[in-house]
Scaffold this motif. Structure first.
Motif, PDB file in Angstrom:
ATOM      1  N   LEU A 122    -100.833   1.282   2.205  1.00 30.51           N
ATOM      2  CA  LEU A 122    -100.896  -0.210   3.019  1.00 30.51           C
ATOM      3  C   LEU A 122     -99.932  -0.348   3.749  1.00 30.51           C
ATOM      4  O   LEU A 122     -99.703  -0.928   4.744  1.00 30.51           O
ATOM      5  CB  LEU A 122    -101.195  -1.111   2.011  1.00 30.51           C
ATOM      6  CG  LEU A 122    -102.530  -1.159   1.571  1.00 30.51           C
ATOM      7  CD1 LEU A 122    -102.441  -2.590   0.185  1.00 30.51           C
ATOM      8  CD2 LEU A 122    -103.687  -1.741   2.721  1.00 30.51           C
ATOM      9  N   LYS A 123     -98.768  -0.004   3.152  1.00 28.73           N
ATOM     10  CA  LYS A 123     -97.165  -0.245   3.691  1.00 28.73           C
ATOM     11  C   LYS A 123     -97.171   0.703   5.030  1.00 28.73           C
ATOM     12  O   LYS A 123     -96.774  -0.026   6.102  1.00 28.73           O
ATOM     13  CB  LYS A 123     -96.030   0.265   2.774  1.00 28.73           C
ATOM     14  CG  LYS A 123     -94.759  -0.216   3.542  1.00 28.73           C
ATOM     15  CD  LYS A 123     -93.771   0.271   2.612  1.00 28.73           C
ATOM     16  CE  LYS A 123     -93.783  -0.328   1.273  1.00 28.73           C
ATOM     17  NZ  LYS A 123     -92.622   0.371   0.379  1.00 28.73           N
ATOM     18  N   GLU A 124     -97.729   1.639   5.043  1.00 30.57           N
ATOM     19  CA  GLU A 124     -97.620   2.724   6.304  1.00 30.57           C
ATOM     20  C   GLU A 124     -98.614   2.033   7.236  1.00 30.57           C
ATOM     21  O   GLU A 124     -98.112   2.210   8.432  1.00 30.57           O
ATOM     22  CB  GLU A 124     -98.057   4.168   5.823  1.00 30.57           C
ATOM     23  CG  GLU A 124     -98.065   5.004   6.930  1.00 30.57           C
ATOM     24  CD  GLU A 124     -96.614   5.370   7.548  1.00 30.57           C
ATOM     25  OE1 GLU A 124     -96.703   5.981   8.653  1.00 30.57           O
ATOM     26  OE2 GLU A 124     -95.669   4.859   6.669  1.00 30.57           O
ATOM     27  N   PHE A 125     -99.803   1.675   6.699  1.00 32.55           N
ATOM     28  CA  PHE A 125    -100.964   1.054   7.779  1.00 32.55           C
ATOM     29  C   PHE A 125    -100.182  -0.033   8.677  1.00 32.55           C
ATOM     30  O   PHE A 125    -100.365  -0.093   9.857  1.00 32.55           O
ATOM     31  CB  PHE A 125    -102.047   0.879   7.070  1.00 32.55           C
ATOM     32  CG  PHE A 125    -103.141   0.524   7.973  1.00 32.55           C
ATOM     33  CD1 PHE A 125    -104.094   1.241   8.623  1.00 32.55           C
ATOM     34  CD2 PHE A 125    -103.619  -0.887   8.064  1.00 32.55           C
ATOM     35  CE1 PHE A 125    -104.846   1.087   9.517  1.00 32.55           C
ATOM     36  CE2 PHE A 125    -104.394  -1.359   8.921  1.00 32.55           C
ATOM     37  CZ  PHE A 125    -105.235  -0.574   9.731  1.00 32.55           C
ATOM     38  N   LYS A 126     -99.627  -0.909   7.792  1.00 32.44           N
ATOM     39  CA  LYS A 126     -99.086  -2.155   8.529  1.00 32.44           C
ATOM     40  C   LYS A 126     -98.030  -1.760   9.368  1.00 32.44           C
ATOM     41  O   LYS A 126     -98.069  -2.205  10.491  1.00 32.44           O
ATOM     42  CB  LYS A 126     -98.818  -3.063   7.249  1.00 32.44           C
ATOM     43  CG  LYS A 126     -98.276  -4.382   7.831  1.00 32.44           C
ATOM     44  CD  LYS A 126     -97.718  -5.388   6.835  1.00 32.44           C
ATOM     45  CE  LYS A 126     -97.327  -6.689   7.505  1.00 32.44           C
ATOM     46  NZ  LYS A 126     -96.571  -7.394   6.783  1.00 32.44           N
ATOM     47  N   LYS A 127     -97.192  -0.914   9.316  1.00 32.33           N
ATOM     48  CA  LYS A 127     -96.194  -0.224   9.898  1.00 32.33           C
ATOM     49  C   LYS A 127     -96.653   0.091  11.207  1.00 32.33           C
ATOM     50  O   LYS A 127     -96.140  -0.262  12.413  1.00 32.33           O
ATOM     51  CB  LYS A 127     -95.355   0.543   9.182  1.00 32.33           C
ATOM     52  CG  LYS A 127     -94.367   1.057   9.992  1.00 32.33           C
ATOM     53  CD  LYS A 127     -93.389   2.224   9.273  1.00 32.33           C
ATOM     54  CE  LYS A 127     -92.574   3.014  10.089  1.00 32.33           C
ATOM     55  NZ  LYS A 127     -91.718   3.882   9.307  1.00 32.33           N
ATOM     56  N   LEU A 128     -97.670   1.003  10.871  1.00 30.42           N
ATOM     57  CA  LEU A 128     -98.290   1.498  12.306  1.00 30.42           C
ATOM     58  C   LEU A 128     -99.277   0.421  13.058  1.00 30.42           C
ATOM     59  O   LEU A 128     -99.187   0.622  14.382  1.00 30.42           O
ATOM     60  CB  LEU A 128     -99.396   2.639  11.718  1.00 30.42           C
ATOM     61  CG  LEU A 128     -98.600   4.135  11.341  1.00 30.42           C
ATOM     62  CD1 LEU A 128     -99.614   4.950  10.708  1.00 30.42           C
ATOM     63  CD2 LEU A 128     -97.359   4.690  12.286  1.00 30.42           C
ATOM     64  N   LEU A 129     -99.701  -0.469  12.416  1.00 28.47           N
ATOM     65  CA  LEU A 129    -100.534  -1.415  13.183  1.00 28.47           C
ATOM     66  C   LEU A 129     -99.642  -2.418  13.813  1.00 28.47           C
ATOM     67  O   LEU A 129     -99.990  -2.704  15.237  1.00 28.47           O
ATOM     68  CB  LEU A 129    -101.368  -2.258  12.212  1.00 28.47           C
ATOM     69  CG  LEU A 129    -102.431  -3.390  12.751  1.00 28.47           C
ATOM     70  CD1 LEU A 129    -103.377  -2.709  13.477  1.00 28.47           C
ATOM     71  CD2 LEU A 129    -102.634  -4.158  11.700  1.00 28.47           C
ATOM     72  N   VAL A 130     -98.425  -2.710  13.651  1.00 36.01           N
ATOM     73  CA  VAL A 130     -97.711  -3.572  14.260  1.00 36.01           C
ATOM     74  C   VAL A 130     -96.690  -3.013  15.061  1.00 36.01           C
ATOM     75  O   VAL A 130     -95.981  -3.666  15.801  1.00 36.01           O
ATOM     76  CB  VAL A 130     -97.075  -4.710  13.346  1.00 36.01           C
ATOM     77  CG1 VAL A 130     -98.016  -5.643  12.455  1.00 36.01           C
ATOM     78  CG2 VAL A 130     -96.040  -3.773  12.235  1.00 36.01           C
ATOM     79  N   GLY A 131     -96.413  -1.772  14.791  1.00 35.70           N
ATOM     80  CA  GLY A 131     -95.302  -0.818  15.458  1.00 35.70           C
ATOM     81  C   GLY A 131     -95.709  -0.565  16.964  1.00 35.70           C
ATOM     82  O   GLY A 131     -96.927  -0.849  17.589  1.00 35.70           O
TER      83      GLY A 131
END
Length: 220
Positions: free
Chosen positions: A211-220
């Motif tokens: 989830l942490k990785e997904f959120k990072k990629l989503l907002v990055g």
């Protein structure tokens, strides 16, 4: 872009997911679901909107859970009519603090109406719900009421005729991040992304690192 993590169930996992600061956390009240929630919600930051998810539940049942958990969003995942949504909105307005006027057609609790899609969808279905709900949510049509683990054909949404913002759901995981980024560039009124089963180690238990990785990629 809002992020909703749905199907929360376990106390320590809820706290860990909340620490990632998603915009919404979803709790399912549907006995047939392996993610059915029947316990207390631990304290989470006020900026995260607790969301109650219901499937063809009565208004009384929804209001009972609303009084218990103080949801800031209600997600309707069954065959609820536009009339039902309007009645629910009025009842939620009464529960608001302070109460909203009955003719305000507003409440402090957002209402999401879910529509399930596979390969096609009749968008005329949405017309009667315009103004009755705050957001539409498009999920994958499958055996279960959510949490099926695979995406529908997002190209169907190219014909979306409404200005009502919607949430995209259904089988979204790390493998879909490029696809998500692509549809976010289309100009469609996408309000948020809803994730669930693709981030689980078992129903209701979310993988924090993914989830942490997904959120990072989503907002990055």
């Amino acid at each position: 872009m809002k992020l909703k993590v749905c199907g929360m169930k376990y106390k320590d996992n809820i706290k860990a997911v909340a620490a990632l600061q998603p915009d919404y956390l979803g709790f399912i009240f549907y006995e047939k679901s392996p993610r059915n929630f029947d316990r207390e919600i631990p304290e989470i930051p006020n900026n995260i909107k607790k969301t109650g998810v219901f499937v063809d539940a009565s208004i009384n049942f929804i209001l009972k859970k609303q009084q218990q958990y103080h949801f800031r969003a209600i997600q309707l995942h069954g065959n609820e009519t536009a009339e039902f949504c309007n009645r629910l909105r009025s009842e939620l307005s009464i529960l608001s603090d302070p109460p909203k006027p009955l003719d305000s057609n507003q409440s402090t609790t957002e209402i999401f109406k879910v529509f399930s899609i596979k390969d096609q969808f009749d968008f005329d279905t949405l017309k009667s719900y315009e103004g009755s709900v705050d957001f539409f949510l498009f999920d994958t049509k499958g055996k279960e009421k959510g949490g099926n683990g695979y995406t529908f054909d997002w190209s169907v949404l190219e014909k979306y005729p409404s200005t009502t913002p919607f949430i995209l759901s259904g089988g979204i995981g790390l493998d879909e991040i490029n696809k998500v980024k692509a549809i976010l560039k289309t100009g469609l009124p996408i309000y948020g992304i809803d994730v669930n089963s693709k981030f689980e180690t078992k129903p209701g238990l979310k993988n924090i690192e993914d989830l942490k990785e997904f959120k990072k990629l989503l907002v990055g």
